[in-house]
Scaffold this motif. Structure first.
Motif, PDB file in Angstrom:
ATOM      1  N   GLN A 147       0.812  -1.215   0.000  1.00 51.52           N
ATOM      2  CA  GLN A 147       0.000   0.000   0.000  1.00 51.52           C
ATOM      3  C   GLN A 147       0.850   1.272   0.000  1.00 51.52           C
ATOM      4  O   GLN A 147       0.411   2.299  -0.513  1.00 51.52           O
ATOM      5  CB  GLN A 147      -0.970  -0.002   1.189  1.00 51.52           C
ATOM      6  N   ILE A 148       2.045   1.216   0.544  1.00 55.67           N
ATOM      7  CA  ILE A 148       2.932   2.381   0.492  1.00 55.67           C
ATOM      8  C   ILE A 148       3.287   2.695  -0.958  1.00 55.67           C
ATOM      9  O   ILE A 148       3.405   3.861  -1.336  1.00 55.67           O
ATOM     10  CB  ILE A 148       4.177   2.159   1.378  1.00 55.67           C
TER      11      ILE A 148
ATOM     12  N   PHE B  26       4.910  11.238  -0.340  1.00 55.03           N
ATOM     13  CA  PHE B  26       5.217   9.826  -0.099  1.00 55.03           C
ATOM     14  C   PHE B  26       6.297   9.374  -1.070  1.00 55.03           C
ATOM     15  O   PHE B  26       6.033   8.675  -2.042  1.00 55.03           O
ATOM     16  CB  PHE B  26       3.969   8.957  -0.255  1.00 55.03           C
ATOM     17  N   SER B  27       7.504   9.810  -0.828  1.00 59.34           N
ATOM     18  CA  SER B  27       8.641   9.446  -1.653  1.00 59.34           C
ATOM     19  C   SER B  27       9.829   9.262  -0.723  1.00 59.34           C
ATOM     20  O   SER B  27      10.000  10.038   0.215  1.00 59.34           O
ATOM     21  CB  SER B  27       8.925  10.570  -2.656  1.00 59.34           C
TER      22      SER B  27
ATOM     23  N   THR C  71      10.504  12.737   1.282  1.00 58.82           N
ATOM     24  CA  THR C  71       9.599  12.509   2.402  1.00 58.82           C
ATOM     25  C   THR C  71       9.472  13.767   3.251  1.00 58.82           C
ATOM     26  O   THR C  71      10.458  14.424   3.541  1.00 58.82           O
ATOM     27  CB  THR C  71      10.113  11.347   3.277  1.00 58.82           C
ATOM     28  N   LYS C  72       8.240  14.061   3.647  1.00 59.04           N
ATOM     29  CA  LYS C  72       7.944  15.206   4.506  1.00 59.04           C
ATOM     30  C   LYS C  72       7.056  14.728   5.646  1.00 59.04           C
ATOM     31  O   LYS C  72       6.258  13.813   5.481  1.00 59.04           O
ATOM     32  CB  LYS C  72       7.176  16.283   3.724  1.00 59.04           C
TER      33      LYS C  72
ATOM     34  N   TRP D 245       4.691   3.429   7.509  1.00 61.36           N
ATOM     35  CA  TRP D 245       5.346   4.522   6.772  1.00 61.36           C
ATOM     36  C   TRP D 245       6.110   5.433   7.728  1.00 61.36           C
ATOM     37  O   TRP D 245       7.250   5.796   7.470  1.00 61.36           O
ATOM     38  CB  TRP D 245       4.299   5.329   5.987  1.00 61.36           C
ATOM     39  N   LYS D 246       5.484   5.775   8.841  1.00 61.88           N
ATOM     40  CA  LYS D 246       6.098   6.710   9.783  1.00 61.88           C
ATOM     41  C   LYS D 246       7.240   6.082  10.577  1.00 61.88           C
ATOM     42  O   LYS D 246       8.020   6.789  11.197  1.00 61.88           O
ATOM     43  CB  LYS D 246       5.044   7.277  10.733  1.00 61.88           C
TER      44      LYS D 246
END
Length: 166
Positions: free
Chosen positions: A35-36, A47-48, A52-53, A81-82
């Motif tokens: 899903q990422i 979402f890279s 990323t931010k 993700w985090k």
């Protein structure tokens, strides 16, 4: 029969039955790797791995709505993700969180978030070190199986001279 007073909550259910939210969150965490990639394709501005931010709190429900995911499922994907090094480094580097379109939000990255990111980076480093140690131990065990006495194999000659065989 003894009745429970109205002002008391019912007893917690026994056993390990999970709520639908918990079940969805766990499923999201399990399926996060796939899903990422969906998130990266749909919203590359945030979402890279390269760009990323830190995301604003409004991003999670927006992603859930846009992709038709439950909030629990989305939270499970975001949890993975985090926890990635790139995201943790972004939390330590950037001071402003971003919206889904990549624009700056009103939210700042606070000290608590920075401490959580530092802790996650330390956990990731420890996990990676343990994995490397396990792999090294497995490789050494395989080498020992091929050489039961544990003696080092005789070195190969490197002087370029022909050797007699047999």
């Amino acid at each position: 029969m003894h009745e429970m007073p109205i002002d008391q909550p019912p007893p917690a259910p026994s056993g390990k039955k999970r709520s639908p939210y918990q079940t969805d969150r766990l499923r999201g965490a399990k399926e996060a790797r796939t899903q990422i990639e969906v998130l990266k394709e749909r919203w590359p501005a945030i979402f890279s791995d390269l760009k990323t931010k830190p995301v604003a709190s409004s991003v999670l429900p927006q992603v859930a709505a846009a992709l038709g995911w439950t909030l629990g499922y989305t939270r499970g994907v975001f949890q993975v993700w985090k926890s990635r090094n790139a995201y943790c480094r972004a939390v330590l580097r950037d001071s402003i969180r971003v919206n889904l379109d990549g624009s700056p939000s009103e939210e700042v990255v606070d000290d608590e978030a920075r401490e959580l990111a530092k802790g996650q980076l330390a956990k990731n480093a420890a996990r990676n070190a343990a994995k490397r140690a396990r792999e090294l131990a497995e490789a050494n065990a395989k080498d020992a199986q091929g050489n039961p006495n544990g003696d080092a194999a005789p070195p190969e000659p490197h002087d370029g001279l022909p050797r007699k065989v047999g």
